[in-house]
Write an enzyme that holds these catalytic residues in place. Sequence first.
Site, PDB file in Angstrom:
ATOM      1  N   GLU A 252       0.955  -1.092   0.010  1.00 38.78           N
ATOM      2  CA  GLU A 252      -0.056   0.063   0.090  1.00 38.78           C
ATOM      3  C   GLU A 252       0.957   1.109   0.009  1.00 38.78           C
ATOM      4  OE1 GLU A 252      -1.931   2.889   0.445  1.00 38.78           O
ATOM      5  OE2 GLU A 252      -1.899   2.684   2.616  1.00 38.78           O
ATOM      6  N   GLU A 464      -5.965  -4.434   0.879  1.00 43.85           N
ATOM      7  CA  GLU A 464      -6.385  -4.579   2.242  1.00 43.85           C
ATOM      8  C   GLU A 464      -7.912  -4.422   2.631  1.00 43.85           C
ATOM      9  OE1 GLU A 464      -2.501  -3.758   4.730  1.00 43.85           O
ATOM     10  OE2 GLU A 464      -3.279  -1.874   4.008  1.00 43.85           O
TER      11      GLU A 464
END
EC number: 1.2.1.8
Length: 490
Positions: A252, A464
């Site tokens: 991320e 996620e």
Amino acid sequence: MARFEEQKLYIGGRYVEASSGATFETINPANGEVLAKVQRASREDVERAVQSAVEGQKVWAAMTAMQRSRILRRAVDILRERNDELAALETLDTGKPLAETRSVDIVTGADVLEYYAGLVPAIEGEQIPLRETSFVYTRREPLGVVAGIGAWNYPVQIALWKSAPALAAGNAMIFKPSEVTPLTTLKLAEIYTEAGVPDGVFNVLTGSGREVGQWLTEHPLIEKISFTGGTSTGKKVMASASSSSLKEVTMELGGKSPLIIFPDADLDRAADIAVMANFFSSGQVCTNGTRVFIHRSQQARFEAKVLERVQRIRLGDPQDENTNFGPLVSFPHMESVLGYIESGKAQKARLLCGGERVTDGAFGNGAYVAPTVFTDCSDDMTIVREEIFGPVMSILVYDDEDEAIRRANDTEYGLAAGVVTQDLARAHRAIHRLEAGICWINTWGESPAEMPVGGYKQSGVGRENGLTTLAHYTRIKSVQVELGDYASVF
């Protein structure tokens, strides 16, 4: 003198001394106070944590799904009981306003853990018929030991976003928080142990990414790395994880996200969204909509509404519950943001407000930067091209929809994007053309547990949250069963 006692490592269900004997300091960015000395993990400590995780994971994976689910639910309850205590510590370590950490950081992390705790019993395989006498079944098995490497902007939330699916799937995790904000992750480790998570299933190693992070990505017994941070660092982590043992990765990474306001938009709503998408958490959010595209016909009206809202921002002491805008996370980061602001001025972006460090009175002791808005920006400006990670909005003017979308996509990043419009067809048409993994229509910033989040292009790999993430903390074993005779060709 530090406010708190020296912080140790958390390995095998308890605090342990780092073998290195070295420490670093964590600082309150609101006033420069030393909060604590934190022990720095060595390579030997990494080995200890890995061995503890290997042993703990076997115990954890052998439990029934319902047992694991109940333990994780217990951790959720403890997190919520200790919300205010953890929020106060997060505020000291990050500089975020207490009103924010109480309502967002621990709450949203606990929500994700609750979501995955409920999904533990739903992890299941498939049965695939081949013929009357043969079938295949699949098993979803845990990866084993995984590592999480967190960023400094949402310390405990990120630790929960990474550990929740990992533990739900039966893995053990070694987590390395950012050196800048390490305190609440250590408290999370305590909570997991108190809830009944077996020793070694969640370990915390404090230290630098160049050392501890590198050792984790290289370790042959670690099966996956989940990293949150900048794109340049993420590339190094991914390369190390791949070259060492072909680890799976979730990345991320950075963003420079576009917010397109179409001519038919409610400008009051658009201004509300733009200000939230740039100044919440003092602009230190990876999904911030820092490139704000406004139609030429609406520029002056929109700028006036943005300035009106910026004037209502309550910059102040993070401990004051009326404050909704605190300091940046550290003094080095403040200098980085101020450097970008000077770049914007030098490249002739028109400064509407802010553009400087706040030094009045007690603010002079903290890492405060005023909410800053530049307009008449061009796509080639540094403040438009590069991720600043601070309270800096860039307003760009466009003339038609195709131009806005083309320019919005003209970036190496693809984390988030959004549109504001009252035309439903236009909203969906534009969103489908925007190259970003997280998109919002007439809103910005919410990332609930059920929603997969992650980027396109150089903003990340994998996701996620959501159902899809849980699958990536397991591996599939396929088993064929033959009930009939076996025919050999020999």
